[in-house]
Design a protein around this motif. Structure first.
Motif, PDB file in Angstrom:
ATOM      1  N   VAL A 199       0.584   0.721   1.980  1.00  0.00           N
ATOM      2  CA  VAL A 199      -0.206   0.105   0.920  1.00  0.00           C
ATOM      3  C   VAL A 199      -1.206   1.146   0.413  1.00  0.00           C
ATOM      4  N   PRO A 200      -1.500   1.128  -0.872  1.00  0.00           N
ATOM      5  CA  PRO A 200      -2.342   2.176  -1.468  1.00  0.00           C
ATOM      6  C   PRO A 200      -3.829   1.991  -1.191  1.00  0.00           C
ATOM      7  N   LEU A 201      -4.562   3.096  -1.327  1.00  0.00           N
ATOM      8  CA  LEU A 201      -6.026   3.154  -1.320  1.00  0.00           C
ATOM      9  C   LEU A 201      -6.651   2.873   0.039  1.00  0.00           C
ATOM     10  N   GLN A 202      -5.886   2.968   1.119  1.00  0.00           N
ATOM     11  CA  GLN A 202      -6.440   2.624   2.421  1.00  0.00           C
ATOM     12  C   GLN A 202      -6.879   3.833   3.237  1.00  0.00           C
ATOM     13  N   ASP A 203      -6.533   5.039   2.795  1.00  0.00           N
ATOM     14  CA  ASP A 203      -7.048   6.238   3.458  1.00  0.00           C
ATOM     15  C   ASP A 203      -7.123   7.367   2.437  1.00  0.00           C
ATOM     16  N   LYS A 204      -7.733   8.445   2.835  1.00  0.00           N
ATOM     17  CA  LYS A 204      -8.006   9.549   1.904  1.00  0.00           C
ATOM     18  C   LYS A 204      -6.970  10.667   1.989  1.00  0.00           C
ATOM     19  N   GLU A 205      -5.970  10.504   2.850  1.00  0.00           N
ATOM     20  CA  GLU A 205      -4.954  11.541   3.008  1.00  0.00           C
ATOM     21  C   GLU A 205      -4.008  11.557   1.806  1.00  0.00           C
ATOM     22  N   ILE A 206      -3.678  12.763   1.345  1.00  0.00           N
ATOM     23  CA  ILE A 206      -2.730  12.950   0.249  1.00  0.00           C
ATOM     24  C   ILE A 206      -1.499  13.651   0.811  1.00  0.00           C
ATOM     25  N   ALA A 207      -0.326  13.037   0.609  1.00  0.00           N
ATOM     26  CA  ALA A 207       0.911  13.583   1.171  1.00  0.00           C
ATOM     27  C   ALA A 207       1.885  14.058   0.108  1.00  0.00           C
ATOM     28  N   TYR A 208       1.611  13.731  -1.176  1.00  0.00           N
ATOM     29  CA  TYR A 208       2.512  14.190  -2.238  1.00  0.00           C
ATOM     30  C   TYR A 208       1.826  14.071  -3.592  1.00  0.00           C
TER      31      TYR A 208
END
Length: 729
Positions: free
Chosen positions: A80-89
């Protein structure tokens, strides 16, 4: 035969898709995407966006909407979106702006300033091959498999002992589903809970995922999707717009509509992985396969969400061989999620396997059809469970006669400036069936409703329900109203894996039998119209032509209900895969034939003729079946000559639109035809039907490549095929 029931509403614009639903006070959401492929959000400056006129809410991982991670029975742990600050792509959803109008939301989103802590990203599949890992987890990921004849120590030994061998590597590009309807949702809360209108391949699954994500009871979520503008596997899971619209609507207390833009669809959803496949074949001089090795590498996101099962979906089942070794490796990259796409595994896997079989035929100086028929399997290699029904040889015989295969020559022929060649390939897709429940309601006006929560993403399931329902109730299709795409209906599962007809159709038959039994009990109950009388038809039947028979008299089911002062009678029927899987193997089969023309100077490739001959069990609706098959074959042309995502070094898709991401137009598609050999397969289901929605794409790309070789003598081992691949140094 009846016309497709959803045809008129769709072509006249009366069909209401998700974003066609509007409500008083509705707001609009716009998704914000990342512009790096690997790292962490450092900050998001949203002040300017929040103060834009008309903006109602701005949500980010720093000020998120409350959502929990759902777990799907079919797909496992979701995201689900917007739940952490990690960017994977690159293109990952990182924000959501809600405003009075779409334009206001879009313009405000453009004002958000994003800061990242960026890390090096691995986006190149070719470079990532060095980091490949065993694909033992994730949907359809599977460990290596080896079946060796007695006395053979390794597949390498079996290949070395073969009289003729072929060893080649093939590549297939990553693809996007590119459905006409973008992923979208309209979310409305009221006193009863949440209603979400969203295009999806089912409705019970999204209802369950939304309930988990929002931490509310499943009964409080109602998902509606009567019309779906294309899916092909890309709408099997709940979409980002659905999660965000539902959470934002609860937050602001107003309905929210959200839809991805066309460019956003390419990253904020999921794609078919790219693959590299090495196929090694060993045979005797008479063409008998001695050894098959198929090693595959599939791109996958860092989450390992999906592995393309190319080797397991083809070499494990297609041909008889004494020795078999297959392996599947995953290549984790900083790319968007990967997922099922039409014929996952079989479509890209067939390009490699069927190209290699053609190469073996050339090495043996043997007819490609003869080679395939010689190695036709009665069961998957290493298994005792024979195919329940398989008429592949007949498919090849019919296709060869209709296509003029006997006129094919090893060097093709010349027609002016065009080099003309013929190619063929085998098609196969597993015969599958999922759990499904269908409800049937008999009405006092002598009509019936056949209902299930499954979806019709263009496959014709709505019409199939009408036909099977009418047949099972022994009434005309005009008396049946089918209903789909509503989580309030009995759970019909997901329309995927070419399972819907066999699954929902079987459940319809059970429901019909149950509701007829209930009707007979009602008719002969105390005070009923046949109270105390023998209910029997002249030949022993008690129900026929929609009528109950007793002592030479009869009443329609509607008359029985009216006599009992009932407006309706409802029963459900459920089916699921059972012990048939322990007795047989199941699959649909086909033979693809292709003629290509290659310009001798420009090297332009034109597909000039296509024919597919398929064995898919009983055909419920020949018109819809033909439409499905033609669509899949056209997609095969697209995969061979047009489609492919280009990933830039920073992870951005260079062609994330329908201008750069090429798909065929009418001018690209030639004379195309299909033929069905019909042998009902009642071992798979009482309906006798097997899936045919996906098999038609399988083998097309290989048939085209094989035809190009026949015309030019140049072997193309990468799709999409490019002009430069045919240019001589």
């Amino acid at each position: 035969m009846i016309a497709r029931l959803d045809a008129a509403p769709k072509v006249t614009g009366q069909a209401k898709y998700a974003v066609d639903h509007n409500f008083p006070g509705m707001a609009y959401g716009y998704v914000v995407l990342s512009t790096i492929a690997n790292g962490e959000l450092a900050a998001m400056e949203v002040t300017a966006a929040r103060h834009t006129p008309g903006v109602l809410g701005v949500y980010t991982p720093f000020e998120p909407l409350e959502l929990r991670t759902p777990i799907s029975q079919m797909l496992g742990e979701g995201w689900v979106p917007l739940q952490d600050k990690e960017i994977a792509y690159y293109g990952q959803p990182i924000g959501f702006v809600v405003a009075e109008t779409f334009e206001a939301a879009r313009d405000a989103a453009a004002l958000i300033e994003v800061s990242y802590t960026e890390r090096p990203a691995l986006t190149s599949f070719a470079e990532g091959l060095a980091t490949a890992e065993d694909a033992k987890t994730g949907p359809r990921g599977a460990p290596s498999l080896s079946v060796l004849a007695e006395g053979v120590e390794s597949i390498e030994d079996a290949l070395a002992a073969s009289e003729v061998t072929v060893d080649a590597t093939y590549e297939t590009a990553s693809q996007n589903h590119a459905a006409m309807e973008p992923h979208s949702a309209v979310a409305v809360w009221n006193a009863d809970g949440l209603t979400v209108y969203t295009g999806n391949q089912g409705s019970h699954g999204p209802a369950d995922e939304l309930a988990q994500a929002l931490n509310i009871e499943h009964s409080a979520v109602h998902v509606v999707n009567p019309y779906v503008g294309g899916a092909f596997g890309g709408k099997g899971a709940t979409s980002t717009p659905a999660f965000l619209a539902a959470a934002a609507a609860r937050n602001i207390g107003r309905p929210v509509k959200a839809a991805l833009t066309r460019e956003q669809v390419f990253t904020a959803t999921a794609t078919r992985p790219a693959t590299v496949q090495r196929v090694s074949l060993g045979a005797r001089n008479d063409g008998t396969l001695v050894a098959v090795r198929h090693d595959s590498w599939s791109s996958t996101p860092m989450s390992r969400s999906f592995i393309e099962p190319t080797s397991h979906g083809t070499s494990r089942e297609w041909y008889a061989t004494e020795n078999l070794a297959i392996s599947q490796k995953a290549v984790p990259l900083n790319i968007p999620p990967t997922t099922f796409m039409r014929a996952p595994g079989e479509a890209p896997g067939s390009f490699a396997l069927e190209s290699a079989v053609d190469e073996l035929a050339v090495a043996l100086n043997m007819d490609p059809i003869g080679l395939r028929k010689r190695n036709n399997s009665a069961a998957p290699p290493g298994e005792d469970l024979q195919w329940s029904s398989k008429h592949l040889d007949e498919c090849f015989d019919i296709g060869a006669a209709r296509f003029g295969w006997s006129e094919r020559t090893p060097g093709g022929r010349v027609d002016g400036d065009w080099l003309v060649g013929l190619g063929t390939a085998t098609a196969m897709f597993p015969g599958l069936r999922f759990p499904a429940t269908v409800g049937i309601t008999l009405r006092a006006d002598d009509t019936a409703v056949v209902a299930t929560s499954g979806a019709d993403p263009g496959t014709g399931l709505l019409t199939v329900l009408s036909l099977i329902g009418a047949e099972s109730l022994d009434i005309s299709p005009e008396q049946v109203t089918p209903r789909l795409g509503d989580s309030a209906l009995p759970p019909g599962g997901t329309s995927g894996g070419s399972t819907a007809t066999a699954s929902a159709g079987s459940a319809t038959m059970v429901a019909a039998s149950t509701v007829i039994d209930e009707l007979l009990r009602l008719a002969s109950s105390p005070g009923g119209p046949f109270d105390g009388r023998e209910t029997a038809y002249a030949d022993g039947r008690v129900f026929a032509d929609g009528r109950v028979f007793a002592d030479g008299e009869s009443m329609t089911f509607g008359e029985v209900l009216r006599a009992m002062e009932r407006i309706s009678l409802t029963a459900t029927g459920s089916t699921a895969p059972g012990e048939e899987r322990t007795k047989h193997s199941f699959g649909s089969w086909g033979a693809q034939f292709c003629e290509v023309r290659v310009h001798r100077l420009t090297r332009e490739i034109r597909v000039s003729r296509l024919l597919g001959v398929f064995d898919a069990g009983r055909i419920i609706n020949p018109t819809a079946a033909r439409s499905q098959l033609l669509g899949g074959m056209i997609w095969g042309v697209s995969a061979a000559l047009h489609e492919g995502l280009d990933v830039e070094a920073n992870g951005r898709f260079a062609n994330a639109d329908l201008a750069g991401y090429l798909v065929p137009v009418n001018a690209d598609i030639p004379e195309i035809d299909t033929h069905l050999v019909e042998y009902p397969d009642t071992l798979l289901s009482n309906v006798g039907a097997r899936g045919l929605g996906e098999i038609s794409i399988v083998g097309v790309a290989a048939a085209i490549a094989n035809a190009v070789y026949n015309a030019t003598g140049i072997r193309l081992r990468r799709i999409p095929m490019m002009l430069e691949d045919l240019l001589e140094d």
